[in-house]
Design an enzyme around this catalytic site. Structure first.
Site, mmCIF file in Angstrom:
data_model
loop_
_atom_site.group_PDB
_atom_site.id
_atom_site.type_symbol
_atom_site.label_atom_id
_atom_site.label_comp_id
_atom_site.label_asym_id
_atom_site.label_seq_id
_atom_site.Cartn_x
_atom_site.Cartn_y
_atom_site.Cartn_z
ATOM 1 C CD GLN A 38 25.406 34.247 36.954
ATOM 2 O OE1 GLN A 38 25.883 34.146 38.078
ATOM 3 N NE2 GLN A 38 26.079 34.797 35.949
ATOM 4 C CB SER A 72 32.953 37.589 44.039
ATOM 5 O OG SER A 72 32.425 36.977 42.871
ATOM 6 N N GLY A 96 24.617 39.373 46.331
ATOM 7 C CA GLY A 96 25.013 39.064 44.957
ATOM 8 C C GLY A 96 25.539 37.645 44.801
ATOM 9 C CG HIS A 97 26.902 36.466 40.885
ATOM 10 N ND1 HIS A 97 26.994 36.224 39.552
ATOM 11 C CD2 HIS A 97 27.549 37.622 41.091
ATOM 12 C CE1 HIS A 97 27.669 37.191 38.973
ATOM 13 N NE2 HIS A 97 28.023 38.047 39.887
ATOM 14 C CG ASN A 98 29.869 33.836 42.313
ATOM 15 O OD1 ASN A 98 29.267 32.789 42.102
ATOM 16 N ND2 ASN A 98 30.170 34.681 41.354
#
Lengths: 365, 365, 365
Positions: free
Chosen positions: A218, A279, A259-261
């Site tokens: 990441q 996302s 979470g990521h993004n």
């Protein structure tokens, strides 16, 4: 080392009246400073805010809701802050304002200011030589500032915080004790982060291969806008390629997972224990109730309210309030009811059969 | 002190091209290193991975899903990685592979390697004399290593971590800052733990006695297999008598709660905010969606998928996908609908009454 | 520095028999110390507790539930603890007691005592000169004790803990590593807090103003009664004006969120990942299952049990068990069923139409 006053009043330890101005303020002075109108008792002097039910001499209480009407007639507060609609019930000197809850915030800030903090680096802190720490920042005991990190003026890094390499922390931002910010993240100005918050851990990305998982590195970061508040033990993951983004003015409660993004739009408020999967894009000025869960890769429009405990599995395109909650029942009732919930398809079939049979009867007549 | 390269590429702080090999790699070189086939532009040189929508000169982008088809025709990436099905859409030099997502992982690891870390013990770390720390391990500022603990070669213990007495940490395992491992736990090799993770706190065991609770001492530990990843602020409790077990290759996201005596089977992946109550056994290769909750003393079979937000109250014996979620509705619709949900029993009675009355009509004819 | 024994037996690191008394205890001695009756084998000597399925020589196992009946006949434990109902199945020397689970707790405490701890302040701890730390307390490496804080005798503050200014920590209270207590909070005697717990972060209070939020300073504290246990990464927010209150004997598991101004009644037990929103009052002796969520400003009566995963949106006035959970279904079945769940209003209309039409038929006959 210079003493610095925090940008916004938040009182740290001792409760009680302001140390700066022991005699407090008259209602007239409060109105001059904070707005509102005083109807009577302009010379009444108060030094502390207290709840309606226990406020007494020298204390001012705030009523903002109709439900507090009966308490208004019995309170022993020295003075009151009320909206115009509650003024008739107020038997004490009072300040009238259209926004009593905002007034409450300003009153607390004025009457219960935080003690000034002392800029400087604790002798037990570990600062990498290449880090740039403002002379007006405060670095607490045992805090660690990584290589090339930059800490702005008026910023306070609490005891035990670990700030990774290359992190930028804006002016007047406050990290309470034991916050962790991973390398490469950016934190705006006037941000507040509570203890145990973790910013920039790896997003949950793993590619399946032969029955096992291969980690997706990441390499994005986390970008946190100005005036954001982040609650205790909340985690915001770094992006895979680009940054996870928390826009300005967002308020996050405790134990939230981002979470990521993910992107959270400006001035959105999210209550405790909410989970937002990777996302997903959350709009501006949304309000998300506690323990709600939002799936990944969704888009939630601006001005959406999501009720507490609600699971969101698809994008929401229009503003409004959305809810998904099963009814709360005494357990025995629930046991019977849940059997029926599983059998809805069967119920529909029974209704359809009845409709068919009845139509036959009707036509036969 | 010797410099040690991490076992798997994870880039720490600075984004950008690999510091080791500024000119990057040609597609031909990538295929030689990572597999796949190059169809055209074998000499095209790339030095970084970027998303399709913003990749430009010198950057390679990966498309793995049909949904990215339209982006393929407009991307300005220097090169692409695609599955055979998307190759016709790719207007750029590209590498074709059956597993583009795995390729993505490998590409990131190659082009964005983590900087090497320096083995050695920070002068502010506190190491009990009886602890055994490998000369090739790295112990960060303020970290504490308890009595008789053993830290393997290539292991990295981040700033502020507290490793209890008797803990064993395997080779090349990485604990990010502020992780806590209680005494007596075992951590395998190549494990990654993110900040705020707590391993080995007491299981929630209390015997009721005279309206109060008597604590059940928890004398088991936690055993974590090789290649496990544990997310930020995740908590795994120690067992009552035996160990709580996380088998090899398990991936746990952030803010997960694993109760005492639980066993999680190898290569199972669990998303954020999942709660698993005590003594439950989860099978191998399961996938558990975010914010799911699993009751205690259950057995979940191998290869089970549980949807996000789902509550599991009984054991699951067969592989498959399982879900329990109420529908998401606009709030006013939900209010009407939830009244009906409580009245299912009454609906069933009305249907049964109709069936009886209609049968009477039918027989009367 | 004096060595101090913990008030209640909890064994820290090494498993195995008590170091104090290698030969263990005979059943007769156990009965004299802990109660119960021994039927045969009074001279049988045991030194450790183990589970029925793996207990062997020198080990005693406890059976408390009928479900363990079959294991009783095959166990190789040296001795057993059983309730009267299971005594007929027990083929080993055994102690009979009406409360085997309580006996289990006492047996573990006796046979697996925690090693004594050493009072004193680690040289790397940072203690403000105005703090009062008992000579009989233990302060771990890197711990920080703020201005005017008071740490009672027998208290243990783990490595990396940060105790804010003015905090009072009672006698024999134990904070494991990396706990944070904000300024002005009060912690009773014999309290246990696990790693990552955060006590006294700001409550989530923000007044909406012109599309943004104004922070409400939170000037209350947190008050934690005697004999409370708080799990890993649990967060309890400080009150707005008054304290958030956790009464005596409350047991909180991991990753729980307690909002500002909440009161949790004495001896209530709350399992992991529960979210309790602001200003809610929970009664005494309640039991709240894991991952339940309770809205704000509610009142939950004494002796209420709330099932795991349940969402509580309104006050509960009577003791009893309450549940709100959708049924767990294979995903395809759920997809069909959830369509029906959204259409309940339509089903009710169809039933009503049938009733009307059938009544017409009946009257026409």
């Amino acid at each position: 080392m210079p003493a610095v006053r925090p940008p916004r009043g938040k009182r740290a330890a001792a409760r009680g009246p302001s140390p700066r101005r022991p005699p407090g303020y008259t209602l007239q002075e409060l109105v001059a400073l904070l707005g509102g109108a005083v109807n009577a008792g302009a010379e009444c002097r108060v030094h502390a805010v207290a709840p309606l039910e226990r406020a007494g001499e020298g204390e001012i209480a705030v009523a903002s809701q109709a439900a507090q009407r009966t308490q208004l007639s019995t309170t022993r507060a020295a003075a009151l802050v009320v909206p115009p609609s509650l003024q008739p019930e107020a038997r004490r000197p009072c300040i009238v304002t259209d926004h009593p809850y905002v007034y409450f915030a300003r009153l607390l800030t004025l009457l219960h200011p935080e003690p000034p903090f002392r800029a400087g680096v604790d002798r037990t802190a570990v600062i990498e030589p290449s880090a740039k720490v403002s002379r007006l920042a405060s670095i607490g005991p045992g805090a660690v500032i990584g290589r090339g990190a930059a800490i702005g003026p008026g910023a306070r890094i609490g005891a035990g915080c670990v700030i990774g390499g290359g992190v930028r922390v804006g002016a007047h931002t406050r990290l309470h004790a034991n916050v962790t910010v991973y390398p490469g993240c950016t934190v705006g100005a006037r941000v507040i982060m509570h203890s145990g918050a973790v910013i920039g851990a790896d997003g949950f990305g793993h590619a399946p291969a032969d029955g096992a998982w291969i980690k997706i590195p990441q390499i994005g970061g986390v970008s946190i806008g100005d005036d954001v508040e982040i609650g205790a033990n909340t985690a915001i993951d770094r992006g895979t390629l680009d940054d996870t983004v928390i826009e300005e003015g967002v308020k996050l409660d405790n134990l939230i997972q981002i979470g990521h993004n993910v992107r959270v739009g400006a001035h959105t408020a999210i209550a405790g224990c909410v989970a937002i999967a990777g996302s997903t894009k959350i709009g501006r000025r949304c309000r998300i109730g506690g323990a709600a869960a939002i799936s990944g890769h969704l888009v939630i429009a601006d001005d959406v309210t999501i009720s507490g405990g609600t699971s969101v599995m698809k994008s929401i395109e229009a503003p409004g309030i959305y809810t998904s909650l099963p009814p709360l029942l005494p357990h025995r009732e629930w046991q019977r009811n849940t059997v029926r919930m599983r059998q809805l398809e069967r119920l529909v079939e029974r209704i359809a059969a009845l409709e068919k049979r009845l139509a036959k009867e009707e036509s036969a007549r």
